[in-house]
Design a protein around this motif. Structure first.
Motif, short mmCIF file in Angstrom:
data_model
loop_
_atom_site.label_atom_id
_atom_site.label_comp_id
_atom_site.label_asym_id
_atom_site.label_seq_id
_atom_site.Cartn_x
_atom_site.Cartn_y
_atom_site.Cartn_z
N LEU A 67 0.82 -1.21 0.00
CA LEU A 67 0.00 0.00 0.00
C LEU A 67 0.86 1.26 0.00
O LEU A 67 0.38 2.34 -0.36
CB LEU A 67 -0.95 0.00 1.20
CG LEU A 67 -2.05 -1.06 1.18
CD1 LEU A 67 -2.90 -0.96 2.44
CD2 LEU A 67 -2.92 -0.93 -0.07
N ASP A 68 2.13 1.13 0.40
CA ASP A 68 3.03 2.28 0.39
C ASP A 68 3.99 2.22 -0.80
O ASP A 68 5.03 2.87 -0.79
CB ASP A 68 3.82 2.34 1.71
CG ASP A 68 4.50 3.68 1.90
OD1 ASP A 68 3.91 4.71 1.53
OD2 ASP A 68 5.64 3.70 2.41
N GLY B 292 -10.57 9.58 -14.34
CA GLY B 292 -10.84 9.89 -12.93
C GLY B 292 -11.17 8.65 -12.12
O GLY B 292 -10.71 8.49 -10.98
N ALA B 293 -11.98 7.76 -12.69
CA ALA B 293 -12.35 6.53 -12.00
C ALA B 293 -11.15 5.60 -11.84
O ALA B 293 -11.03 4.90 -10.83
CB ALA B 293 -13.46 5.82 -12.76
N ARG C 15 -10.85 3.70 -3.46
CA ARG C 15 -12.10 3.01 -3.15
C ARG C 15 -11.84 1.63 -2.53
O ARG C 15 -12.61 1.17 -1.68
CB ARG C 15 -12.94 2.87 -4.42
CG ARG C 15 -13.46 4.21 -4.94
CD ARG C 15 -14.62 4.05 -5.91
NE ARG C 15 -15.22 5.33 -6.21
CZ ARG C 15 -15.16 5.94 -7.38
NH1 ARG C 15 -14.53 5.36 -8.40
NH2 ARG C 15 -15.73 7.11 -7.57
N TYR C 16 -10.77 0.97 -2.98
CA TYR C 16 -10.46 -0.37 -2.48
C TYR C 16 -9.75 -0.35 -1.13
O TYR C 16 -9.92 -1.25 -0.33
CB TYR C 16 -9.59 -1.12 -3.49
CG TYR C 16 -10.39 -1.92 -4.49
CD1 TYR C 16 -10.80 -3.23 -4.20
CD2 TYR C 16 -10.73 -1.39 -5.72
CE1 TYR C 16 -11.53 -3.96 -5.11
CE2 TYR C 16 -11.47 -2.13 -6.64
CZ TYR C 16 -11.86 -3.40 -6.33
OH TYR C 16 -12.59 -4.13 -7.24
N HIS C 17 -8.90 0.66 -0.91
CA HIS C 17 -7.96 0.58 0.22
C HIS C 17 -8.14 1.65 1.28
O HIS C 17 -7.34 1.72 2.22
CB HIS C 17 -6.53 0.63 -0.31
CG HIS C 17 -6.20 -0.47 -1.27
ND1 HIS C 17 -6.30 -1.81 -0.94
CD2 HIS C 17 -5.79 -0.43 -2.57
CE1 HIS C 17 -5.96 -2.55 -1.98
NE2 HIS C 17 -5.65 -1.74 -2.98
N THR C 18 -9.15 2.51 1.15
CA THR C 18 -9.41 3.51 2.18
C THR C 18 -10.90 3.53 2.50
O THR C 18 -11.72 2.95 1.78
CB THR C 18 -8.99 4.94 1.73
OG1 THR C 18 -9.94 5.44 0.78
CG2 THR C 18 -7.59 4.95 1.11
N LEU D 280 -0.03 7.16 -7.75
CA LEU D 280 0.16 8.11 -6.67
C LEU D 280 -1.11 8.35 -5.84
O LEU D 280 -1.10 9.16 -4.93
CB LEU D 280 0.62 9.46 -7.23
CG LEU D 280 2.08 9.56 -7.67
CD1 LEU D 280 2.30 10.86 -8.41
CD2 LEU D 280 3.00 9.45 -6.47
N ALA D 281 -2.17 7.64 -6.16
CA ALA D 281 -3.45 7.90 -5.49
C ALA D 281 -3.31 7.84 -3.97
O ALA D 281 -3.84 8.69 -3.26
CB ALA D 281 -4.50 6.90 -5.96
N LEU D 282 -2.57 6.86 -3.46
CA LEU D 282 -2.39 6.70 -2.02
C LEU D 282 -1.14 7.42 -1.52
O LEU D 282 -0.77 7.26 -0.36
CB LEU D 282 -2.31 5.21 -1.66
CG LEU D 282 -3.55 4.37 -2.00
CD1 LEU D 282 -3.27 2.90 -1.79
CD2 LEU D 282 -4.73 4.82 -1.17
N MET D 283 -0.51 8.21 -2.38
CA MET D 283 0.74 8.93 -2.11
C MET D 283 1.76 8.03 -1.42
O MET D 283 2.16 8.23 -0.27
CB MET D 283 0.49 10.19 -1.29
CG MET D 283 1.68 11.18 -1.30
SD MET D 283 2.40 11.50 -2.95
CE MET D 283 1.35 12.85 -3.52
#
Length: 200
Positions: free
Chosen positions: A89-90, A107-108, A115-118, A163-166
């Motif tokens: 996840l990181d 965008g999706a 959506r899956y991990h937060t 980069l969605a989860l930075m």
């Protein structure tokens, strides 16, 4: 000039790693190196020489046939699937062919990891997607389908999704392959900005 690495922690260690898909056809043989935090590490080689395989070993998508891959102090062969999932996840991964979901707009695609991990609210997800689009200079194409994008835009969209989860560690599989010099320079500039500006 040599930069001291004493204060930098070891993120990835390859210790005498070998890997094959077919037993008598080795892809990698006795590979050893160390990647430390704060470094940009580049792997150069011809097509089919094992670069993508090596990246998949880096994040535990593949396990070495011999030797050890140590990811942030943990041997990827010894950690459980659940632990490895949490570690990933990181880690952002930009696939060679971008691997955007073809029937989902940009965008999706970027929102998918969120959506899956937060447990972010829809408003928070929309805010993060907007910020990643802005960071990658993609504002205005969130409703575009991947098939309508140029190669350069597709690569940037793939980076935005990674980069969605930075994450603090990014793996790029041939991020500039197939691009003209201007787009390649743009992608390299983005990678440099993420490294220098965000510590990725």
């Amino acid at each position: 000039m040599q930069v001291s690495t004493q204060h930098k922690k070891e993120e990835i260690i390859f210790d005498n790693v070998s890997f094959h898909y077919v037993e008598d056809r080795p892809i990698l043989e006795n590979v050893s190196f160390t990647i430390r935090s704060g470094e940009t590490f580049v792997i150069v080689g011809q097509c089919g020489f094992g670069k993508s395989t090596l990246l998949k070993l880096c994040c535990g998508l593949l396990k070495p046939c011999s030797g050890s891959v140590i990811l942030r102090g943990r041997d990827t062969k010894l950690v459980s699937h659940e632990e490895l999932h949490k570690m990933r996840l990181d880690i952002g991964y930009v696939f060679q062919n971008s691997a955007l979901i073809s029937n989902m707009p940009v965008g999706a695609n970027i929102a998918l990891p969120l959506r899956y991990h937060t447990d972010f609210s829809p408003a928070k997800i929309a805010s993060v997607v907007k910020s990643r689009l802005e960071l990658l200079e993609l504002t205005g194409i969130e409703m575009a389908m991947p098939s309508s994008l140029s190669m350069g835009l597709m690569k940037r969209a793939a980076v935005a999704r990674a980069l969605a989860l930075m994450p603090s560690l990014m793996l790029y599989d041939e991020p500039t392959s197939g691009l003209d010099p201007l787009n390649a320079a743009s992608i390299n500039g983005i990678i440099s900005t993420l490294h220098k500006g965000f510590g990725v």
